[in-house]
Scaffold this motif. Structure first.
Motif, short mmCIF file in Angstrom:
data_model
loop_
_atom_site.label_atom_id
_atom_site.label_comp_id
_atom_site.label_asym_id
_atom_site.label_seq_id
_atom_site.Cartn_x
_atom_site.Cartn_y
_atom_site.Cartn_z
N PHE A 30 0.94 -1.15 0.05
CA PHE A 30 0.18 -0.01 0.26
C PHE A 30 0.58 1.28 -0.19
O PHE A 30 1.70 1.24 0.77
N VAL A 31 0.28 2.44 -0.20
CA VAL A 31 0.90 3.48 -0.47
C VAL A 31 -0.46 4.47 -0.19
O VAL A 31 -1.50 4.80 -0.47
N GLY A 32 -0.08 5.50 0.69
CA GLY A 32 -0.88 6.84 1.10
C GLY A 32 -0.66 7.59 1.52
O GLY A 32 0.82 7.97 2.08
N SER A 33 -1.43 8.92 1.65
CA SER A 33 -0.52 10.11 1.17
C SER A 33 -1.56 10.97 2.46
O SER A 33 -2.74 10.72 2.60
N ILE A 34 -0.90 12.20 3.31
CA ILE A 34 -2.74 13.42 3.72
C ILE A 34 -0.99 14.41 3.08
O ILE A 34 -0.04 14.62 3.30
N SER A 89 4.42 4.35 3.15
CA SER A 89 3.96 2.92 2.26
C SER A 89 4.78 1.88 3.24
O SER A 89 5.35 1.47 3.85
N GLY A 90 3.56 0.64 3.02
CA GLY A 90 4.07 -0.74 3.33
C GLY A 90 3.71 -1.79 2.88
O GLY A 90 3.58 -1.73 1.71
N ARG A 91 4.15 -2.57 3.21
CA ARG A 91 4.48 -4.64 2.04
C ARG A 91 4.34 -5.58 3.47
O ARG A 91 4.40 -5.25 4.60
N VAL A 92 2.72 -5.89 4.02
CA VAL A 92 2.76 -7.59 4.69
C VAL A 92 2.08 -7.91 3.52
O VAL A 92 0.96 -8.60 3.43
N ARG A 93 2.17 -9.25 4.81
CA ARG A 93 1.37 -10.39 4.21
C ARG A 93 -0.30 -10.28 4.53
O ARG A 93 -0.82 -9.01 5.30
N THR A 94 -1.17 -10.57 4.09
CA THR A 94 -2.65 -10.14 3.99
C THR A 94 -3.54 -10.36 5.34
O THR A 94 -4.11 -9.48 5.87
N VAL A 95 -2.76 -11.23 5.77
CA VAL A 95 -3.56 -11.48 7.28
C VAL A 95 -2.69 -10.28 8.21
O VAL A 95 -3.92 -10.25 9.38
N HIS A 96 -2.11 -9.58 8.00
CA HIS A 96 -1.21 -8.73 9.36
C HIS A 96 -1.89 -7.35 8.78
O HIS A 96 -1.47 -6.61 8.88
N LEU A 97 -3.14 -7.41 7.33
CA LEU A 97 -2.58 -5.91 6.95
C LEU A 97 -3.43 -5.14 7.91
O LEU A 97 -2.97 -3.26 8.20
N PRO A 98 -4.95 -5.16 8.83
CA PRO A 98 -5.45 -4.64 9.79
C PRO A 98 -4.46 -3.99 10.45
O PRO A 98 -4.32 -3.09 11.09
N THR A 99 -3.10 -5.12 10.84
CA THR A 99 -2.64 -4.84 12.43
C THR A 99 -1.55 -3.25 11.58
O THR A 99 -0.81 -2.43 12.28
N LEU A 100 -0.84 -3.61 10.92
CA LEU A 100 -0.18 -2.72 10.37
C LEU A 100 -0.71 -1.18 10.08
O LEU A 100 -0.31 -0.51 9.87
N LEU A 101 -2.20 -1.84 9.28
CA LEU A 101 -2.58 -0.11 9.06
C LEU A 101 -3.01 0.72 9.85
O LEU A 101 -3.17 1.85 10.30
N VAL A 190 -5.01 6.46 -0.14
CA VAL A 190 -4.34 5.63 -0.04
C VAL A 190 -4.98 4.40 -0.62
O VAL A 190 -5.85 4.38 -1.10
N SER A 191 -4.06 4.35 -1.15
CA SER A 191 -4.08 2.69 -2.62
C SER A 191 -3.29 1.71 -2.27
O SER A 191 -2.74 1.80 -2.02
N VAL A 192 -4.67 0.56 -2.15
CA VAL A 192 -3.89 -0.89 -1.94
C VAL A 192 -3.72 -1.54 -2.22
O VAL A 192 -5.22 -2.11 -3.23
N ALA A 193 -2.93 -2.96 -2.86
CA ALA A 193 -2.81 -3.67 -3.88
C ALA A 193 -2.50 -5.01 -3.57
O ALA A 193 -1.21 -4.91 -3.11
N GLY A 194 -2.78 -6.08 -3.48
CA GLY A 194 -2.52 -7.66 -3.37
C GLY A 194 -3.30 -8.39 -3.81
O GLY A 194 -4.73 -8.01 -3.93
N ASP A 195 -3.72 -9.19 -2.22
CA ASP A 195 -4.09 -10.21 -2.18
C ASP A 195 -5.25 -9.97 -1.32
O ASP A 195 -5.14 -9.95 0.17
#
Length: 201
Positions: A30-34, A89-101, A190-195
């Motif tokens: 994902f990549v996002g900005s404010i 910006s970040g990258r993570v396994r899908t299962v951990h996406l809520p935690t990282l966000l 924020v833009s999110v791409a992946g599984d």
């Protein structure tokens, strides 16, 4: 090709998320900005320090806590700047996406700007500026920007000495005050791409 797969979600408070699925086998980027960046801070050096300090600690977690959490998820997270925006910006396994966000949100909404970490970062950046002062190409670029653009323009660069003075003067309290005045959740994109699917964001 993937344009038709991009789904947009608008939030009631003004922010928006763009999500698209890619066959990435359980990972997501994902990549996002404010609103933020060089123009908002009036200095590329101060804007950069602001971005770097967001991973140095929050009101809930120390720098070490954040590093351990990222390591436990095998995740990558970084903050940077542009002329107009604070970027993450970040990258993570899908299962951990809520935690990282959630961690991203915490870093943006509850940073602590610890004075101890600021002192370490200040010394590192001062050393980098000293090296930059010896780079003739960078010095020429700074001089050219000051000829072509008026002070206050986002392409107008401060001199190395000006950057050093601002860096030496900035305090944790000043960072916190400016951050609180600047951050506006309505400007979040924020833009999110992946599984991942829109329903999971």
């Amino acid at each position: 090709m993937y344009r038709s797969l991009i789904k947009e979600k608008k939030f009631a408070w003004g922010a928006k998320a763009l999500v698209t699925y890619f066959p990435t086998k359980g990972s997501v980027s994902f990549v996002g900005s404010i609103k933020g960046g060089t123009r908002a801070w009036g200095s590329s050096e101060l804007a950069r320090i602001h971005a770097l300090m967001l991973l140095e600690g929050t009101k809930k977690h120390t720098k070490k806590d954040i590093q351990l959490l990222l390591d436990s998820m095998a995740a990558m997270l970084q903050f940077s700047i542009s002329d107009e925006r604070l970027i993450f910006s970040g990258r993570v396994r899908t299962v951990h996406l809520p935690t990282l966000l959630a961690l991203v949100a915490e870093c943006i909404t509850e940073p602590s700007f610890p004075e101890k970490e600021l002192a370490v970062l200040r010394q590192r950046e001062l050393s980098n500026l000293t090296l930059a002062a010896q780079d003739t190409r960078q010095q020429a670029s700074i001089s050219l920007s000051r000829i072509l653009f008026a002070k206050g323009h986002p392409n107008y660069d401060e001199t190395i000495e000006e950057s050093k003075k601002m860096l030496e003067a900035i305090t944790s309290a000043q960072l916190c005050k400016k951050h609180n005045a600047l951050i506006d959740k309505r400007t979040l994109v924020v833009s999110v791409a992946g599984d991942v699917t829109l329903l999971k964001v």
